[in-house]
Scaffold this motif. Structure first.
Motif, mmCIF file in Angstrom:
data_model
loop_
_atom_site.group_PDB
_atom_site.id
_atom_site.type_symbol
_atom_site.label_atom_id
_atom_site.label_comp_id
_atom_site.label_asym_id
_atom_site.label_seq_id
_atom_site.Cartn_x
_atom_site.Cartn_y
_atom_site.Cartn_z
ATOM 1 N N VAL A 139 7.231 -73.925 -30.656
ATOM 2 C CA VAL A 139 7.183 -73.166 -31.855
ATOM 3 C C VAL A 139 7.248 -71.641 -31.380
ATOM 4 N N ARG A 140 6.596 -71.300 -30.329
ATOM 5 C CA ARG A 140 6.520 -69.749 -30.003
ATOM 6 C C ARG A 140 8.002 -69.403 -29.626
ATOM 7 N N ALA A 141 8.681 -70.204 -28.828
ATOM 8 C CA ALA A 141 10.103 -69.991 -28.607
ATOM 9 C C ALA A 141 11.062 -69.882 -29.838
ATOM 10 N N GLU A 142 10.919 -70.591 -30.620
ATOM 11 C CA GLU A 142 11.800 -70.636 -31.807
ATOM 12 C C GLU A 142 11.313 -69.462 -32.897
ATOM 13 N N ILE A 143 10.021 -69.287 -33.053
ATOM 14 C CA ILE A 143 9.620 -67.787 -33.766
ATOM 15 C C ILE A 143 10.067 -66.600 -32.996
ATOM 16 N N GLU A 144 10.347 -66.450 -31.793
ATOM 17 C CA GLU A 144 10.806 -65.433 -31.012
ATOM 18 C C GLU A 144 12.221 -65.277 -31.461
ATOM 19 N N THR A 145 13.038 -66.286 -31.487
ATOM 20 C CA THR A 145 14.434 -66.317 -31.915
ATOM 21 C C THR A 145 14.600 -65.729 -33.401
ATOM 22 N N LEU A 146 13.566 -66.224 -34.295
ATOM 23 C CA LEU A 146 13.658 -65.969 -35.453
ATOM 24 C C LEU A 146 13.225 -64.263 -35.710
ATOM 25 N N LYS A 147 12.206 -63.979 -34.958
ATOM 26 C CA LYS A 147 11.932 -62.495 -35.238
ATOM 27 C C LYS A 147 12.797 -61.729 -34.763
ATOM 28 N N LYS A 148 13.856 -61.988 -33.715
ATOM 29 C CA LYS A 148 15.169 -61.208 -33.031
ATOM 30 C C LYS A 148 15.978 -61.034 -34.429
ATOM 31 N N ALA A 149 16.236 -62.153 -34.876
ATOM 32 C CA ALA A 149 17.174 -62.210 -35.973
ATOM 33 C C ALA A 149 16.718 -61.340 -37.269
ATOM 34 N N SER A 150 15.505 -61.774 -37.647
ATOM 35 C CA SER A 150 14.901 -60.557 -38.577
ATOM 36 C C SER A 150 14.854 -59.169 -38.254
ATOM 37 N N VAL A 151 14.942 -58.823 -37.184
ATOM 38 C CA VAL A 151 14.961 -57.364 -36.857
ATOM 39 C C VAL A 151 16.296 -57.040 -36.803
ATOM 40 N N ALA A 152 17.329 -57.926 -36.331
ATOM 41 C CA ALA A 152 18.709 -57.599 -36.535
ATOM 42 C C ALA A 152 19.059 -57.388 -37.801
ATOM 43 N N HIS A 153 18.716 -58.139 -39.023
ATOM 44 C CA HIS A 153 19.095 -57.950 -40.140
ATOM 45 C C HIS A 153 18.400 -57.027 -40.704
ATOM 46 N N ARG A 154 17.178 -56.488 -40.651
ATOM 47 C CA ARG A 154 16.616 -55.487 -40.955
ATOM 48 C C ARG A 154 17.339 -54.093 -40.551
ATOM 49 N N ALA A 155 17.834 -54.159 -39.414
ATOM 50 C CA ALA A 155 18.494 -52.843 -38.860
ATOM 51 C C ALA A 155 20.054 -52.806 -39.923
#
Length: 145
Positions: free
Chosen positions: A20-36
């Motif tokens: 779950v931690r590994a999946e959340i990390e990829t989602l967090k990175k995608a979220s940061v990219a989308h926000r940028a």
């Protein structure tokens, strides 16, 4: 000796948390990219709106100068009032269709002008001004001709 069931349960829980931690990390990175990218798009929209206001302000300044030339050629600038049009038509006792014939438009157009749904163009304003200067006898003569 510990219970095999509890050890197995603890190990499954640990592995599940790791996944779950590994999946959340990829989602967090995608979220940061989308926000940028959203922030960049907002900056671009702001810059475009600012430029649009600047261009619009420039055209409004240029437009009155062009209108002043037209005013000197065509006379004075005409104003339009829907209530005054309706009052003049009522004063003459004419239907919208007949009044429209005098102006050179349809009766429906006269209704739209009176109700404020539409506004006459500059040429039509000149026709309205000409009809407004006519008296009841002159209107009758024009209609009979």
């Amino acid at each position: 000796m510990p219970n095999i069931a509890s050890i197995l349960k603890a190990e499954i829980s640990r592995v599940a948390r790791k996944e779950v931690r590994a999946e959340i990390e990829t989602l967090k990175k995608a979220s940061v990219a989308h926000r940028a990218s959203i922030a960049e798009l907002r900056r671009q929209v702001g810059a475009l709106e600012k430029e649009l206001r600047r261009v619009a302000k420039g055209t409004t300044r240029a437009a009155p100068a062009a209108d002043s030339d037209n005013e000197t050629e065509a006379g004075t600038k005409r104003r339009f009032s829907a209530t005054r049009l309706a009052a003049h038509r009522a004063k003459l006792g004419l239907s919208a269709a007949i009044y429209g014939q005098l102006v050179g438009v349809s009766g429906q157009t006269i209704y739209h002008w009176e109700q404020g749904k539409a506004r006459p163009r500059a040429v039509q304003l000149e026709s309205l001004a000409a009809v407004r200067e006519l008296g009841a006898r002159e209107v009758a003569e024009r209609l009979s001709a």
